[in-house]
Design a protein around this motif. Structure first.
Motif, short mmCIF file in Angstrom:
data_model
loop_
_atom_site.label_atom_id
_atom_site.label_comp_id
_atom_site.label_asym_id
_atom_site.label_seq_id
_atom_site.Cartn_x
_atom_site.Cartn_y
_atom_site.Cartn_z
N TRP A 126 32.91 52.46 36.03
CA TRP A 126 32.33 51.16 35.74
C TRP A 126 32.63 50.18 36.88
CZ3 TRP A 126 35.95 47.29 35.43
CH2 TRP A 126 37.27 47.68 35.19
N GLU A 127 31.69 49.28 37.09
CA GLU A 127 31.84 48.26 38.12
C GLU A 127 31.27 46.94 37.60
OE1 GLU A 127 32.31 48.58 41.86
OE2 GLU A 127 32.62 50.75 41.97
N GLU A 128 31.99 45.87 37.85
CA GLU A 128 31.53 44.51 37.59
C GLU A 128 31.64 43.79 38.93
OE1 GLU A 128 34.06 43.18 34.40
OE2 GLU A 128 32.97 44.38 32.93
N ALA A 129 30.81 44.20 39.87
CA ALA A 129 30.91 43.74 41.26
C ALA A 129 29.72 42.89 41.65
CB ALA A 129 31.01 44.95 42.19
N TYR A 130 29.97 42.01 42.59
CA TYR A 130 28.92 41.14 43.10
C TYR A 130 29.25 40.77 44.54
CZ TYR A 130 32.38 37.61 41.85
OH TYR A 130 33.55 36.90 41.73
N LEU A 131 28.24 40.37 45.28
CA LEU A 131 28.44 39.97 46.67
C LEU A 131 29.06 38.58 46.74
CD1 LEU A 131 25.07 41.14 48.23
CD2 LEU A 131 27.34 42.12 48.66
N ALA A 132 30.06 38.44 47.61
CA ALA A 132 30.65 37.13 47.86
C ALA A 132 29.60 36.26 48.54
CB ALA A 132 31.89 37.28 48.74
N GLY A 133 29.62 35.00 48.30
CA GLY A 133 28.68 34.13 48.97
C GLY A 133 28.18 33.03 48.06
N PRO A 134 27.28 32.26 48.58
CA PRO A 134 26.84 31.06 47.86
C PRO A 134 25.76 31.30 46.80
CG PRO A 134 25.75 31.17 49.98
CD PRO A 134 26.72 32.33 49.93
N TRP A 135 25.19 32.51 46.72
CA TRP A 135 24.08 32.73 45.79
C TRP A 135 24.58 32.92 44.36
CZ3 TRP A 135 24.17 35.13 50.60
CH2 TRP A 135 25.04 36.21 50.69
N PRO A 136 23.71 32.73 43.39
CA PRO A 136 24.11 32.84 41.98
C PRO A 136 24.67 34.22 41.65
CG PRO A 136 21.92 31.88 42.18
CD PRO A 136 22.32 32.37 43.54
N ARG A 137 25.78 34.23 40.96
CA ARG A 137 26.52 35.46 40.70
C ARG A 137 25.75 36.48 39.86
NH1 ARG A 137 32.56 35.71 38.14
NH2 ARG A 137 32.46 37.85 37.44
N ARG A 138 25.18 36.08 38.76
CA ARG A 138 24.52 37.05 37.86
C ARG A 138 23.36 37.78 38.52
NH1 ARG A 138 25.87 39.44 32.94
NH2 ARG A 138 23.97 40.13 31.95
N PRO A 139 22.38 37.09 39.12
CA PRO A 139 21.28 37.83 39.77
C PRO A 139 21.78 38.72 40.91
CG PRO A 139 20.73 35.50 39.58
CD PRO A 139 22.15 35.65 39.16
N ASN A 140 22.74 38.23 41.64
CA ASN A 140 23.34 38.98 42.73
C ASN A 140 23.99 40.26 42.18
OD1 ASN A 140 25.74 39.74 44.14
ND2 ASN A 140 26.24 37.65 44.68
N ALA A 141 24.74 40.15 41.07
CA ALA A 141 25.41 41.31 40.48
C ALA A 141 24.39 42.34 39.98
CB ALA A 141 26.31 40.86 39.33
#
Length: 166
Positions: A125-140
């Motif tokens: 399982w992974e709950e990962a997202y890209l670091a940065g200024p964009w919105p977390r949920r769509p990015n994840a």
């Protein structure tokens, strides 16, 4: 009232039945030194004499030339939890890490569920997202698409590897 959807981590999870006792599968997934054997295009950055324990960090590098020492996508992690499984008692094993960047943030891990003395289910399982200024949920969600493919391929490879060793 429940947590808003946008605030909840987006989880990607892939499960596969393995033809070995739970402690054997756990030894493979809990130790990042074995990950390059079943995760494509990935290497452990640096040399480790043993599997890291809670509070210890490690980094994986992924990319087309990563296994040949070339630069790649660096995924730094800190071990948060290591709990061994037991087929005898039916105890689920878990290894969990916190991703610390520079590109990926979040949490990830493996759960190893004993089925009987000769089989278990490995859940990655992974709950990962890209670091940065964009919105977390769509990015994840977008990161999850790539993760899901890689996780399916990797667990398939691990299953074949463990079946040959079994």
């Amino acid at each position: 009232m429940g947590q808003r959807t946008a605030d909840r981590p987006y989880r990607v999870e892939v499960a596969r039945t393995m033809p070995v006792e739970a402690s054997v599968a756990f030894a493979w997934v809990a130790d990042p030194r074995t990950h390059p054997r079943f995760i494509p295009l990935t290497r452990l950055d640096g040399a480790a004499r043993e599997a890291p324990g809670p509070g210890e960090s490690f980094a994986m590098v992924s990319g087309p030339g990563a296994r040949r020492g070339r630069r790649g996508f660096v995924d730094r992690m800190v071990v948060e939890e290591v709990a061994r499984p037991s087929s005898r008692t039916g105890t689920v094993g878990r290894t969990a890490v916190r991703k610390t960047g520079p590109a990926l943030l979040g949490t990830a891990g493996f759960d190893v569920v004993p089925l009987d003395a000769d089989r278990c289910v490995v859940v990655w399982w992974e709950e990962a997202y890209l670091a940065g200024p964009w919105p977390r949920r769509p990015n994840a969600v977008l990161v999850g698409v790539a993760l899901r493919v890689m996780m399916h391929v990797s667990l398939h490879r691990l299953g074949r590897l463990l079946a040959r060793r079994g």
